[in-house]
Design a protein around this motif. Structure first.
Motif, PDB file in Angstrom:
ATOM      1  N   LEU A 138       0.825  -1.210   0.000  1.00  0.00           N
ATOM      2  CA  LEU A 138       0.000   0.000   0.000  1.00  0.00           C
ATOM      3  C   LEU A 138       0.854   1.254   0.000  1.00  0.00           C
ATOM      4  CD1 LEU A 138      -2.751  -1.001   2.578  1.00  0.00           C
ATOM      5  CD2 LEU A 138      -2.899  -0.982   0.091  1.00  0.00           C
ATOM      6  N   LYS A 139       1.922   1.246   0.799  1.00  0.00           N
ATOM      7  CA  LYS A 139       2.825   2.401   0.840  1.00  0.00           C
ATOM      8  C   LYS A 139       3.428   2.661  -0.532  1.00  0.00           C
ATOM      9  CE  LYS A 139       5.504   1.424   4.316  1.00  0.00           C
ATOM     10  NZ  LYS A 139       6.574   1.365   5.288  1.00  0.00           N
ATOM     11  N   GLU A 140       3.827   1.583  -1.205  1.00  0.00           N
ATOM     12  CA  GLU A 140       4.431   1.736  -2.534  1.00  0.00           C
ATOM     13  C   GLU A 140       3.428   2.260  -3.551  1.00  0.00           C
ATOM     14  OE1 GLU A 140       7.597   1.586  -3.260  1.00  0.00           O
ATOM     15  OE2 GLU A 140       8.081   1.012  -1.201  1.00  0.00           O
ATOM     16  N   LEU A 141       2.195   1.766  -3.490  1.00  0.00           N
ATOM     17  CA  LEU A 141       1.158   2.242  -4.410  1.00  0.00           C
ATOM     18  C   LEU A 141       0.897   3.727  -4.207  1.00  0.00           C
ATOM     19  CD1 LEU A 141      -0.917   1.543  -6.589  1.00  0.00           C
ATOM     20  CD2 LEU A 141      -2.519   0.992  -4.741  1.00  0.00           C
TER      21      LEU A 141
ATOM     22  N   LEU B  94      -6.390  -3.517  -9.791  1.00  0.00           N
ATOM     23  CA  LEU B  94      -5.851  -2.176  -9.943  1.00  0.00           C
ATOM     24  C   LEU B  94      -5.709  -1.875 -11.428  1.00  0.00           C
ATOM     25  CD1 LEU B  94      -4.342   0.356  -8.792  1.00  0.00           C
ATOM     26  CD2 LEU B  94      -2.256  -1.028  -8.902  1.00  0.00           C
ATOM     27  N   VAL B  95      -6.367  -0.823 -11.880  1.00  0.00           N
ATOM     28  CA  VAL B  95      -6.196  -0.323 -13.245  1.00  0.00           C
ATOM     29  C   VAL B  95      -5.496   1.018 -13.109  1.00  0.00           C
ATOM     30  CG1 VAL B  95      -7.332   0.436 -15.368  1.00  0.00           C
ATOM     31  CG2 VAL B  95      -8.269  -1.494 -14.079  1.00  0.00           C
ATOM     32  N   TYR B  96      -4.401   1.181 -13.827  1.00  0.00           N
ATOM     33  CA  TYR B  96      -3.620   2.399 -13.673  1.00  0.00           C
ATOM     34  C   TYR B  96      -3.046   2.853 -15.002  1.00  0.00           C
ATOM     35  CZ  TYR B  96       0.272  -0.896 -13.771  1.00  0.00           C
ATOM     36  OH  TYR B  96       1.146  -1.891 -14.141  1.00  0.00           O
ATOM     37  N   GLU B  97      -2.844   4.166 -15.073  1.00  0.00           N
ATOM     38  CA  GLU B  97      -2.199   4.775 -16.226  1.00  0.00           C
ATOM     39  C   GLU B  97      -0.727   4.978 -15.905  1.00  0.00           C
ATOM     40  OE1 GLU B  97      -1.885   9.028 -18.577  1.00  0.00           O
ATOM     41  OE2 GLU B  97      -3.344   8.811 -16.956  1.00  0.00           O
ATOM     42  N   ASN B  98       0.123   4.648 -16.842  1.00  0.00           N
ATOM     43  CA  ASN B  98       1.552   4.930 -16.736  1.00  0.00           C
ATOM     44  C   ASN B  98       1.759   6.379 -17.166  1.00  0.00           C
ATOM     45  OD1 ASN B  98       2.953   2.206 -16.196  1.00  0.00           O
ATOM     46  ND2 ASN B  98       1.450   1.748 -17.781  1.00  0.00           N
TER      47      ASN B  98
ATOM     48  N   ARG C 192       4.005  10.500  -6.590  1.00  0.00           N
ATOM     49  CA  ARG C 192       5.116  10.977  -7.413  1.00  0.00           C
ATOM     50  C   ARG C 192       4.721  11.164  -8.875  1.00  0.00           C
ATOM     51  NH1 ARG C 192      10.086   7.674  -7.310  1.00  0.00           N
ATOM     52  NH2 ARG C 192       8.773   5.866  -6.950  1.00  0.00           N
ATOM     53  N   GLY C 193       3.488  10.802  -9.226  1.00  0.00           N
ATOM     54  CA  GLY C 193       3.004  11.006 -10.585  1.00  0.00           C
ATOM     55  C   GLY C 193       3.489   9.976 -11.585  1.00  0.00           C
ATOM     56  N   ILE C 194       4.019   8.872 -11.114  1.00  0.00           N
ATOM     57  CA  ILE C 194       4.482   7.818 -12.022  1.00  0.00           C
ATOM     58  C   ILE C 194       3.295   7.050 -12.582  1.00  0.00           C
ATOM     59  CG2 ILE C 194       5.820   5.668 -12.155  1.00  0.00           C
ATOM     60  CD1 ILE C 194       7.687   6.951 -10.013  1.00  0.00           C
ATOM     61  N   ILE C 195       2.290   6.839 -11.736  1.00  0.00           N
ATOM     62  CA  ILE C 195       1.049   6.210 -12.178  1.00  0.00           C
ATOM     63  C   ILE C 195      -0.120   7.059 -11.717  1.00  0.00           C
ATOM     64  CG2 ILE C 195       2.001   3.868 -12.117  1.00  0.00           C
ATOM     65  CD1 ILE C 195       0.269   3.441  -9.542  1.00  0.00           C
TER      66      ILE C 195
END
Length: 144
Positions: free
Chosen positions: A26-29, A102-106, A35-38
């Motif tokens: 969770l911390k990493e997510l 989890l669906v995420y944008e790179n 940081r705007g990476i995902i």
């Protein structure tokens, strides 16, 4: 945000033993998002009951410590996932477990793709190499 500024969209399904989220995941997510990476587009947890029924649950206190673990993602729903997706993915885990989707944008890739398009280039393919294959290839290189 224009369509050209959108990075590749990926998804992950993570089995949660005993229907609990533990460790530093969770911390990493949160860190990747802050940081705007995902950019998290969907975050859904499906709990599989002992009788096999699946219930989609709101993101809540997943580790049982009394604090809302993912308040930063509360209510995040893009509409890309539906109940059928949750049920299908939940079929990958045993009763008594849960699965987080989890669906995420790179987001890091959006500006790069936009700049390339502005220069006349076009993205013609994309894909994912399974982590196991990458690890095997790197192990082979190290053994040479």
């Amino acid at each position: 945000m224009t369509q050209l500024d959108v990075g590749p969209i990926d998804y992950l399904a993570v089995a949660l033993p005993a229907a609990k989220m533990q460790g530093d995941g969770l911390k990493e997510l949160i860190d990747l998002s802050e940081r705007g990476i995902i950019r998290v587009l969907d975050l859904v947890v499906g709990v599989v009951a002992e009788d096999g029924t699946v219930t989609a649950v709101e993101v809540a206190d997943l580790d049982g410590d009394g604090e809302l673990d993912l308040a930063i993602f509360e209510g995040v729903r893009s509409g890309l996932l539906d109940d059928e997706d949750v049920a299908e993915t939940a079929s990958l885990v045993e009763p008594g477990q849960a699965v987080a989707l989890l669906v995420y944008e790179n987001t890091w890739a959006g500006p790069f793709v936009s700049a390339m398009r502005a220069a006349g280039a076009e993205v013609v393919a994309g894909g994912r190499i399974p982590a196991e294959q990458v690890a095997e290839a790197l192990d082979l290189l190290e053994s040479i």
